[in-house]
Each structure stands twice: as C-alpha cells, then as structure tokens.
Design a protein around this motif. Structure first.
Motif, PDB file in Angstrom:
ATOM      1  N   ILE A  10       0.869  -1.176   0.000  1.00 25.18           N
ATOM      2  CA  ILE A  10       0.000   0.000   0.000  1.00 25.18           C
ATOM      3  C   ILE A  10       0.909   1.230   0.000  1.00 25.18           C
ATOM      4  N   ILE A  11       0.627   2.173  -0.913  1.00 25.25           N
ATOM      5  CA  ILE A  11       1.544   3.283  -1.168  1.00 25.25           C
ATOM      6  C   ILE A  11       1.485   4.375  -0.094  1.00 25.25           C
ATOM      7  N   SER A  12       0.265   4.683   0.366  1.00 17.70           N
ATOM      8  CA  SER A  12       0.126   5.851   1.241  1.00 17.70           C
ATOM      9  C   SER A  12      -1.046   5.685   2.198  1.00 17.70           C
ATOM     10  N   GLY A  13      -1.082   6.553   3.234  1.00 15.80           N
ATOM     11  CA  GLY A  13      -2.211   6.543   4.161  1.00 15.80           C
ATOM     12  C   GLY A  13      -1.957   5.716   5.402  1.00 15.80           C
ATOM     13  N   LYS A  14      -3.044   5.395   6.117  1.00 18.73           N
ATOM     14  CA  LYS A  14      -2.869   4.753   7.430  1.00 18.73           C
ATOM     15  C   LYS A  14      -2.349   3.321   7.353  1.00 18.73           C
ATOM     16  N   TYR A  15      -2.489   2.680   6.208  1.00 18.03           N
ATOM     17  CA  TYR A  15      -1.948   1.314   6.068  1.00 18.03           C
ATOM     18  C   TYR A  15      -0.713   1.285   5.167  1.00 18.03           C
ATOM     19  N   LYS A  16      -0.072   2.442   5.013  1.00 20.34           N
ATOM     20  CA  LYS A  16       1.122   2.548   4.156  1.00 20.34           C
ATOM     21  C   LYS A  16       2.146   1.473   4.525  1.00 20.34           C
ATOM     22  N   GLY A  17       2.661   0.808   3.491  1.00 18.64           N
ATOM     23  CA  GLY A  17       3.689  -0.198   3.721  1.00 18.64           C
ATOM     24  C   GLY A  17       3.155  -1.598   3.969  1.00 18.64           C
ATOM     25  N   LEU A  43      -7.497  12.002  -7.282  1.00 16.25           N
ATOM     26  CA  LEU A  43      -8.681  12.014  -6.398  1.00 16.25           C
ATOM     27  C   LEU A  43      -8.344  11.993  -4.912  1.00 16.25           C
ATOM     28  N   GLN A  44      -7.102  12.347  -4.570  1.00 18.62           N
ATOM     29  CA  GLN A  44      -6.648  12.124  -3.190  1.00 18.62           C
ATOM     30  C   GLN A  44      -7.532  12.732  -2.106  1.00 18.62           C
ATOM     31  N   PHE A  45      -8.067  13.918  -2.339  1.00 14.80           N
ATOM     32  CA  PHE A  45      -8.890  14.551  -1.290  1.00 14.80           C
ATOM     33  C   PHE A  45     -10.366  14.180  -1.437  1.00 14.80           C
ATOM     34  N   ASP A  46     -10.765  13.878  -2.660  1.00 16.12           N
ATOM     35  CA  ASP A  46     -12.177  13.581  -2.924  1.00 16.12           C
ATOM     36  C   ASP A  46     -12.638  12.263  -2.309  1.00 16.12           C
ATOM     37  N   ILE A  47     -11.727  11.300  -2.196  1.00 16.04           N
ATOM     38  CA  ILE A  47     -12.177   9.982  -1.708  1.00 16.04           C
ATOM     39  C   ILE A  47     -12.261   9.896  -0.179  1.00 16.04           C
ATOM     40  N   VAL A  48     -11.778  10.915   0.511  1.00 23.04           N
ATOM     41  CA  VAL A  48     -11.878  10.903   1.984  1.00 23.04           C
ATOM     42  C   VAL A  48     -13.355  10.869   2.382  1.00 23.04           C
ATOM     43  N   ASP A  49     -13.695   9.890   3.234  1.00 14.67           N
ATOM     44  CA  ASP A  49     -15.071   9.685   3.711  1.00 14.67           C
ATOM     45  C   ASP A  49     -16.057   9.270   2.615  1.00 14.67           C
ATOM     46  N   ALA A  50     -15.556   8.906   1.444  1.00 12.07           N
ATOM     47  CA  ALA A  50     -16.447   8.495   0.351  1.00 12.07           C
ATOM     48  C   ALA A  50     -16.588   6.963   0.320  1.00 12.07           C
ATOM     49  N   ASN A  51     -17.609   6.502  -0.387  1.00 10.82           N
ATOM     50  CA  ASN A  51     -17.746   5.068  -0.663  1.00 10.82           C
ATOM     51  C   ASN A  51     -16.975   4.757  -1.938  1.00 10.82           C
ATOM     52  N   PHE A  52     -16.439   3.544  -1.995  1.00  7.81           N
ATOM     53  CA  PHE A  52     -15.613   3.164  -3.138  1.00  7.81           C
ATOM     54  C   PHE A  52     -15.981   1.741  -3.541  1.00  7.81           C
ATOM     55  N   VAL A  53     -16.296   1.561  -4.816  1.00  3.82           N
ATOM     56  CA  VAL A  53     -16.651   0.232  -5.313  1.00  3.82           C
ATOM     57  C   VAL A  53     -15.562  -0.229  -6.269  1.00  3.82           C
ATOM     58  N   GLU A  54     -14.982  -1.394  -5.999  1.00  3.08           N
ATOM     59  CA  GLU A  54     -13.979  -1.955  -6.914  1.00  3.08           C
ATOM     60  C   GLU A  54     -14.583  -3.182  -7.590  1.00  3.08           C
ATOM     61  N   VAL A  55     -14.972  -2.998  -8.854  1.00  4.84           N
ATOM     62  CA  VAL A  55     -15.538  -4.096  -9.644  1.00  4.84           C
ATOM     63  C   VAL A  55     -14.361  -4.887 -10.218  1.00  4.84           C
ATOM     64  N   PHE A  56     -14.465  -6.213 -10.262  1.00  2.00           N
ATOM     65  CA  PHE A  56     -13.342  -7.077 -10.672  1.00  2.00           C
ATOM     66  C   PHE A  56     -12.134  -6.792  -9.766  1.00  2.00           C
ATOM     67  N   SER A  57     -12.295  -7.071  -8.487  1.00  2.00           N
ATOM     68  CA  SER A  57     -11.322  -6.609  -7.485  1.00  2.00           C
ATOM     69  C   SER A  57      -9.958  -7.284  -7.528  1.00  2.00           C
ATOM     70  N   GLU A  65      -6.164   0.558  -1.068  1.00  2.00           N
ATOM     71  CA  GLU A  65      -5.412   1.825  -1.139  1.00  2.00           C
ATOM     72  C   GLU A  65      -6.368   2.989  -0.838  1.00  2.00           C
ATOM     73  N   ALA A  66      -7.594   2.901  -1.389  1.00  4.01           N
ATOM     74  CA  ALA A  66      -8.602   3.947  -1.126  1.00  4.01           C
ATOM     75  C   ALA A  66      -8.959   3.976   0.359  1.00  4.01           C
ATOM     76  N   LEU A  67      -9.100   2.800   0.953  1.00  8.68           N
ATOM     77  CA  LEU A  67      -9.404   2.705   2.384  1.00  8.68           C
ATOM     78  C   LEU A  67      -8.278   3.334   3.209  1.00  8.68           C
ATOM     79  N   SER A  68      -7.046   3.011   2.833  1.00 10.27           N
ATOM     80  CA  SER A  68      -5.876   3.538   3.539  1.00 10.27           C
ATOM     81  C   SER A  68      -5.839   5.064   3.474  1.00 10.27           C
ATOM     82  N   ARG A  69      -6.347   5.606   2.373  1.00  9.05           N
ATOM     83  CA  ARG A  69      -6.306   7.058   2.173  1.00  9.05           C
ATOM     84  C   ARG A  69      -7.575   7.757   2.649  1.00  9.05           C
ATOM     85  N   GLY A  70      -8.429   7.048   3.377  1.00  6.31           N
ATOM     86  CA  GLY A  70      -9.534   7.737   4.042  1.00  6.31           C
ATOM     87  C   GLY A  70     -10.940   7.463   3.543  1.00  6.31           C
TER      88      GLY A  70
END
Length: 199
Positions: A10-17, A43-57, A65-70
C-alpha cells in the motif's frame, strides 16, 4: 524453480507499507503502480469519507489503497475463487469492518451494491478494471462492461473510473455518463466518466 509469491505494498495513508498478496498472473492482472499513483493523485482529497466500489477486485489493491487514504466504505466484487481467498486475506490486514465482499459474477452483484447505496442515500466512486478481452472466454467483457456502465443510476455514482487496454474505443457517452478525461500509461489507459448533468 521456486515459485515466488507476488506482492504489492500500500503506497500511502494509514496502512502505508502493508504488504498485499497478489493472485497469480494467470488469474488476474494487477494494476501498475504508476496507474495507481496517478489515480490517487487525481482524487486524493475527494475519496476521503467516500464510498468506493472496486468491480473485478482481484487482490483488492485499489480498494484497500482507497481505504488507507480515508475512504469510509469499500465494496469489493470478485468471481475467481483463488483471487477471493487472496482478497479476503488482504482485507484482514486492514479494516474488515469497512469492507464488504461480493463473491460471484460482478455483472449481477453490481445490482446489490447499487440497491445498498440507494437505500442509504449514498453515492460512490466506481472503479472498473475488467480482465483484458484477449483472455480466453473474455471476448465480450468490454461490451458487457459498457452495458453495466450505461445502466448505472446516476444518483449512486460520484464518478466512474475505467482501467482498460489502450486503444479500446470507449463511447463519449454511456447512459447518463460522459467522458471527463482519459490518461494513457503505455498499454493501459484510465478513463474518467461523470454524470453530464453534474459537471
């Protein structure tokens, strides 16, 4: 010859590394780091507190990575049994309570996710990275993906991001959505689509 395990961090955020396992390349295709970095820089600031759907995960590396970044809630969809096992193991290294996994056909499971978003009056970023159509049995995967996009209700979509083969002609408009921008990375392109009435 020893079969070395494929991994990605994971590149960045609370689970970095945190090290994520990847399914075998014959099962799924991992998004390139340069693609991931560009996407999250956009999208670094836009995804904070947003829902994220990964189709074909696949391994779930984009959703995690999105979770790690908020991002607040991640919906994963994966059909392949081996990839599912890897995905669930990767989720366990982060925050399983913020993740939901839908096993099986993504073209069917998207309806469950849409219903859930509608019920809670939420919208989401929807990241779609279909298997390359050159794989056996996947010849019509892009046609099905275009149909999926065109049928998505605009009130649950904040943005659609398609990771696809460079050279694939994505229509300017699909349902309520139109192309905002595309960015090429060699053989891979990211195309961003938004509701044309929301721009």
């Amino acid at each position: 010859m020893k079969n070395s395990k494929l991994t990605k961090k994971i590149i960045s955020g609370k689970y970095k590394g945190k090290v994520l396992d990847l399914p075998s390349k014959t099962t799924t295709r991992s998004s390139k780091s340069i693609v991931l970095e560009s996407f999250f820089n956009t999208l670094q600031f836009d995804i904070v507190d947003a829902n994220f759907v990964e189709v074909f995960s696949g391994s779930g590396s984009i959703g995690l990575e999105a979770l790690s970044r908020g991002a607040s809630k991640i919906y994963f969809m994966e059909k392949d049994k081996l990839a599912l096992k890897v995905l669930k193991s990767n989720i366990s290294k982060t925050d399983p309570s913020s993740c939901e996994v839908y096993a099986g056909n993504s073209f069917e499971n998207i309806n469950q996710v849409v219903s859930k978003l509608k019920k809670s009056n939420d919208d989401a970023y929807i990241y779609i990275d279909p298997p390359f159509s050159i794989r056996e049995g996947m010849e019509d995967i892009y046609d099905k993906t275009m149909k999926l996009i065109s049928e998505l209700p605009s009130d649950v979509v904040r943005m659609i991001i398609i990771e696809h083969m460079t050279g694939l002609d994505i229509p300017e408009k699909l349902g309520s959505f139109s192309i905002k921008k595309s960015k090429k990375f060699g053989n891979t392109t990211l195309t961003y689509m938004v509701d044309k009435d929301m721009e």
